[in-house]
Scaffold this active site. Structure first.
Site, mmCIF file in Angstrom:
data_model
loop_
_atom_site.group_PDB
_atom_site.id
_atom_site.type_symbol
_atom_site.label_atom_id
_atom_site.label_comp_id
_atom_site.label_asym_id
_atom_site.label_seq_id
_atom_site.Cartn_x
_atom_site.Cartn_y
_atom_site.Cartn_z
ATOM 1 C CB SER A 40 -10.445 -0.416 6.608
ATOM 2 O OG SER A 40 -9.740 0.091 5.586
ATOM 3 C CE LYS A 68 -5.662 0.878 7.169
ATOM 4 N NZ LYS A 68 -7.145 0.272 7.373
#
Length: 309
Positions: free
Chosen positions: A194, A237
């Site tokens: 990611s 996140k």
């Protein structure tokens, strides 16, 4: 047995826990009444932001206990009958802040981009740095990156090199320079795909000599054709970005349904930019992007695909 994953608390949730449970518990433990020690919401937010940046509330309780001990001593020694702690007093009692009030200053120089990472104890903000020096196009990667993350770095560099002319980079720039990518906190192992768009943005920022917007955090996997693929751990996140003071979050468009799982206060405070290609990421990072309103409802097709709770 089933494993239940906990993604951490928002700042308002921490404030509510502190007000309802932690402060009364520590007052009782230190022999204080509510009249003897007053901690307003501004002080608790200060402690949360500058002394306890974490997914849970363990260290928040410890810092509240520190304030209670200081107040108990003031009262026991007769210097005061009651203490009302303000922000200045809290900083004096707790000492230098443990975490910077504005980590966004890290991106003031070209070659640094802010990524978002998932960890076993919640999300975290990850600064990815790129630099270059005379060489022959060699790539160096440091920071204890796992194999998957190293491959993401290779893919990010390959895309930028393949599109150098379109980006306005001199034709022979990469042939005459070696590139070094580093992720600080080198003692902590890191892995996952990611960080791809963050690495690509850091490299583009370096070669274009343009700093990345200070309030932008990003996460997404990149392909060699420049597509941005979905990732996991969106809630963790995004909460980490909120704790760090970021205001705009770049996410893969296919992660749009994950926004519905975020707390309302988080969706109201942050702007979300949904992207399909790395070019859209650069538009946001270098000042051209448009945001998606966090309050906007998903399309009928997206809504139908959301799981029922």
């Amino acid at each position: 047995m089933d494993v239940i994953q906990l993604s951490g608390y928002t700042e308002d949730e921490k404030l509510g826990i502190a007000r309802k449970y932690l402060v009364p518990k520590q007052l009782e433990a230190h022999g204080l009444s509510e009249e003897q020690l007053k901690l307003d919401d501004d002080v608790l937010r200060l402690v949360t932001r500058e002394y306890t940046r974490e997914a849970g509330v363990r260290n928040l309780e410890r810092r509240i206990a520190d304030l209670c001990r200081k107040a108990a001593r003031e009262i026991a020694e007769g210097r005061s009958e009651a203490v009302e702690v303000d922000e200045t007093m809290a900083r004096g009692w707790l000492g230098p802040r443990r975490f910077p009030a504005d980590p966004r200053k890290r991106t003031a120089d070209p070659g640094v981009a802010t990524g978002l990472a998932y960890t076993p104890v919640g999300g975290d903000v990850l600064f990815i740095e790129a630099t270059a020096y005379p060489g022959k196009g060699k790539l160096t990667i440091t920071g204890q990156l796992g194999e998957v993350m190293q491959e993401s770095a290779q893919a990010a560099l390959s895309w930028v090199r393949a599109n150098a002319t379109r980006l306005g980079v001199p034709e022979n720039w990469f042939a005459e320079h070696d590139v070094h990518i580093h992720v600080p906190a080198g003692a902590v192992p890191k892995d996952g795909p990611s960080a791809g768009i963050t690495i690509a943005t850091a490299i583009a920022s370096l070669v274009l000599d343009k700093p990345v917007a200070e309030d932008v955090g990003m996460t997404g996997e990149i392909t060699l054709t420049g597509q941005v693929l979905p990732i996991g751990g969106v809630r963790e996140k995004v909460l980490a970005a909120q704790r760090a003071g970021l205001k705009r979050i770049v996410l893969p468009r296919d992660n749009e349904p994950d926004l519905e799982e975020l707390p309302d206060e988080t969706r109201e405070e942050l702007e979300f930019i949904l992207v399909d290609a790395i070019g859209e990421v650069f538009d946001v990072a270098f000042g051209k992007g448009k945001s998606r309103s966090p309050k906007a409802a998903p399309s009928a097709e997206r809504q139908a695909a959301l799981p029922s709770v």
